[in-house]
Design a protein around this motif. Structure first.
Motif, PDB file in Angstrom:
ATOM      1  N   GLN A  20      28.634  39.564  46.333  1.00 38.63           N
ATOM      2  CA  GLN A  20      29.868  40.295  46.608  1.00 38.63           C
ATOM      3  C   GLN A  20      30.710  40.424  45.354  1.00 38.63           C
ATOM      4  O   GLN A  20      30.672  39.572  44.472  1.00 38.63           O
ATOM      5  CB  GLN A  20      30.663  39.645  47.733  1.00 38.63           C
ATOM      6  CG  GLN A  20      31.143  38.233  47.476  1.00 38.63           C
ATOM      7  CD  GLN A  20      31.856  37.659  48.695  1.00 38.63           C
ATOM      8  OE1 GLN A  20      31.407  37.784  49.827  1.00 38.63           O
ATOM      9  NE2 GLN A  20      32.989  37.018  48.461  1.00 38.63           N
ATOM     10  N   ALA A  21      31.437  41.531  45.290  1.00 45.84           N
ATOM     11  CA  ALA A  21      32.283  41.791  44.121  1.00 45.84           C
ATOM     12  C   ALA A  21      33.424  42.704  44.519  1.00 45.84           C
ATOM     13  O   ALA A  21      33.344  43.435  45.511  1.00 45.84           O
ATOM     14  CB  ALA A  21      31.450  42.427  43.004  1.00 45.84           C
ATOM     15  N   SER A  22      34.487  42.647  43.729  1.00 39.20           N
ATOM     16  CA  SER A  22      35.658  43.483  44.010  1.00 39.20           C
ATOM     17  C   SER A  22      35.989  44.360  42.805  1.00 39.20           C
ATOM     18  O   SER A  22      35.491  44.140  41.702  1.00 39.20           O
ATOM     19  CB  SER A  22      36.860  42.612  44.368  1.00 39.20           C
ATOM     20  OG  SER A  22      37.219  41.792  43.268  1.00 39.20           O
ATOM     21  N   TRP A  23      36.847  45.349  43.060  1.00 36.78           N
ATOM     22  CA  TRP A  23      37.306  46.278  42.025  1.00 36.78           C
ATOM     23  C   TRP A  23      38.792  46.479  42.256  1.00 36.78           C
ATOM     24  O   TRP A  23      39.195  47.023  43.277  1.00 36.78           O
ATOM     25  CB  TRP A  23      36.542  47.595  42.164  1.00 36.78           C
ATOM     26  CG  TRP A  23      36.637  48.547  41.016  1.00 36.78           C
ATOM     27  CD1 TRP A  23      37.020  48.285  39.737  1.00 36.78           C
ATOM     28  CD2 TRP A  23      36.315  49.948  41.043  1.00 36.78           C
ATOM     29  NE1 TRP A  23      36.947  49.411  38.966  1.00 36.78           N
ATOM     30  CE2 TRP A  23      36.514  50.443  39.745  1.00 36.78           C
ATOM     31  CE3 TRP A  23      35.866  50.812  42.039  1.00 36.78           C
ATOM     32  CZ2 TRP A  23      36.302  51.793  39.428  1.00 36.78           C
ATOM     33  CZ3 TRP A  23      35.644  52.139  41.725  1.00 36.78           C
ATOM     34  CH2 TRP A  23      35.864  52.625  40.430  1.00 36.78           C
ATOM     35  N   GLU A  24      39.600  45.986  41.315  1.00 32.91           N
ATOM     36  CA  GLU A  24      41.055  45.989  41.489  1.00 32.91           C
ATOM     37  C   GLU A  24      41.679  47.336  41.149  1.00 32.91           C
ATOM     38  O   GLU A  24      41.237  48.017  40.232  1.00 32.91           O
ATOM     39  CB  GLU A  24      41.686  44.914  40.593  1.00 32.91           C
ATOM     40  CG  GLU A  24      41.284  43.500  40.936  1.00 32.91           C
ATOM     41  CD  GLU A  24      41.856  43.005  42.255  1.00 32.91           C
ATOM     42  OE1 GLU A  24      42.996  43.356  42.599  1.00 32.91           O
ATOM     43  OE2 GLU A  24      41.138  42.261  42.957  1.00 32.91           O
ATOM     44  N   GLY A  25      42.711  47.675  41.895  1.00 33.99           N
ATOM     45  CA  GLY A  25      43.448  48.908  41.617  1.00 33.99           C
ATOM     46  C   GLY A  25      44.711  48.970  42.445  1.00 33.99           C
ATOM     47  O   GLY A  25      45.180  47.941  42.947  1.00 33.99           O
ATOM     48  N   HIS A  26      45.272  50.156  42.570  1.00 37.70           N
ATOM     49  CA  HIS A  26      46.391  50.344  43.490  1.00 37.70           C
ATOM     50  C   HIS A  26      46.354  51.759  44.051  1.00 37.70           C
ATOM     51  O   HIS A  26      45.666  52.634  43.523  1.00 37.70           O
ATOM     52  CB  HIS A  26      47.741  49.987  42.867  1.00 37.70           C
ATOM     53  CG  HIS A  26      48.141  50.850  41.714  1.00 37.70           C
ATOM     54  ND1 HIS A  26      47.919  50.510  40.406  1.00 37.70           N
ATOM     55  CD2 HIS A  26      48.765  52.063  41.682  1.00 37.70           C
ATOM     56  CE1 HIS A  26      48.382  51.464  39.614  1.00 37.70           C
ATOM     57  NE2 HIS A  26      48.898  52.420  40.361  1.00 37.70           N
ATOM     58  N   ILE A  27      47.073  51.943  45.135  1.00 36.92           N
ATOM     59  CA  ILE A  27      47.031  53.208  45.860  1.00 36.92           C
ATOM     60  C   ILE A  27      48.164  54.115  45.375  1.00 36.92           C
ATOM     61  O   ILE A  27      49.337  53.738  45.441  1.00 36.92           O
ATOM     62  CB  ILE A  27      47.153  52.979  47.385  1.00 36.92           C
ATOM     63  CG1 ILE A  27      46.094  51.987  47.872  1.00 36.92           C
ATOM     64  CG2 ILE A  27      47.040  54.315  48.130  1.00 36.92           C
ATOM     65  CD1 ILE A  27      44.659  52.371  47.583  1.00 36.92           C
ATOM     66  N   ILE A  28      47.798  55.290  44.884  1.00 44.01           N
ATOM     67  CA  ILE A  28      48.812  56.246  44.428  1.00 44.01           C
ATOM     68  C   ILE A  28      49.251  57.127  45.605  1.00 44.01           C
ATOM     69  O   ILE A  28      48.712  57.037  46.708  1.00 44.01           O
ATOM     70  CB  ILE A  28      48.300  57.095  43.239  1.00 44.01           C
ATOM     71  CG1 ILE A  28      47.001  57.837  43.607  1.00 44.01           C
ATOM     72  CG2 ILE A  28      48.076  56.200  42.025  1.00 44.01           C
ATOM     73  CD1 ILE A  28      46.535  58.813  42.525  1.00 44.01           C
TER      74      ILE A  28
END
Length: 198
Positions: A137-145
């Motif tokens: 398992q792995a994640s990808w960080e970001g934010h919602i525009i």
């Protein structure tokens, strides 16, 4: 050449995973090639759902199976849409419907509180009764525009802003996304383990 069945009917996921597995000694075939019907995803976590899908595909086809369960986790929504990412706006929701609902739910929030991440869980089962499936398992960080940008990708990609690239996931070239994404990271882990096995 080792044949593996990919437990998904999502053509874009099949294409994405096949592109990442290119050069390996595997022939990855979607479960639709074997007329495997989708199985109910009754788990409450990505891990549970991925195991359900991998076991079902392995049982029906008799081949080793890889299943992916992935989705978006938004901090302000206490982890939603999570395992319901594909059906956030309802059972037969389109990507467009889901993105619209997400933007509505977050409309009152300032950018600093719109943190999110994609998660991907990949499960590999040698057979349907495999007592020790491989789980990566792995994640990808970001934010919602606040508005959609970009034409590539699928799902929430047009509103998922990736700080390391200063654009949305939907604005990335497929090759770039396949290098950076949650699925790419989980698959790199899985490839390393598969190379040890095979």
């Amino acid at each position: 050449m080792n044949r593996l069945v990919l437990a998904t009917g999502n053509k874009k996921k099949v294409a994405e995973l096949n592109a990442m597995l290119e050069g390996m000694n595997f022939k990855v075939m979607p479960q639709s090639d074997f007329l495997v019907e989708s199985v109910a995803e009754t788990g409450t976590t990505f891990v549970e759902n991925a195991i359900i899908k991998a076991r079902h595909a392995a049982k029906v086809t008799g081949l080793p199976a890889i299943a992916d369960d992935s989705g978006l986790e938004v901090d302000a929504l206490r982890g939603a849409p999570g395992v319901y990412s594909a059906r956030f706006a309802g059972e037969d929701a389109s990507d467009e419907d889901n993105v619209t609902k997400l933007l509505e739910e977050l409309s009152f929030l300032p950018p600093v509180l719109r943190t999110a991440r994609y998660w991907c869980v990949l499960v590999f089962m040698r057979h349907a009764d495999d007592p020790t499936p491989i789980i990566c398992q792995a994640s990808w960080e970001g934010h919602i525009i606040t508005e959609r940008k970009g034409e590539n990708g699928f799902g929430y990609d047009p509103v998922f802003f990736v700080p390391e690239t200063a654009c949305t996931a939907a604005e990335l070239a497929p090759e770039e996304k396949n290098r950076l994404s949650h699925r790419a990271k989980a698959l790199q882990q899985l490839i390393g383990l598969l190379q040890e096995i095979y």
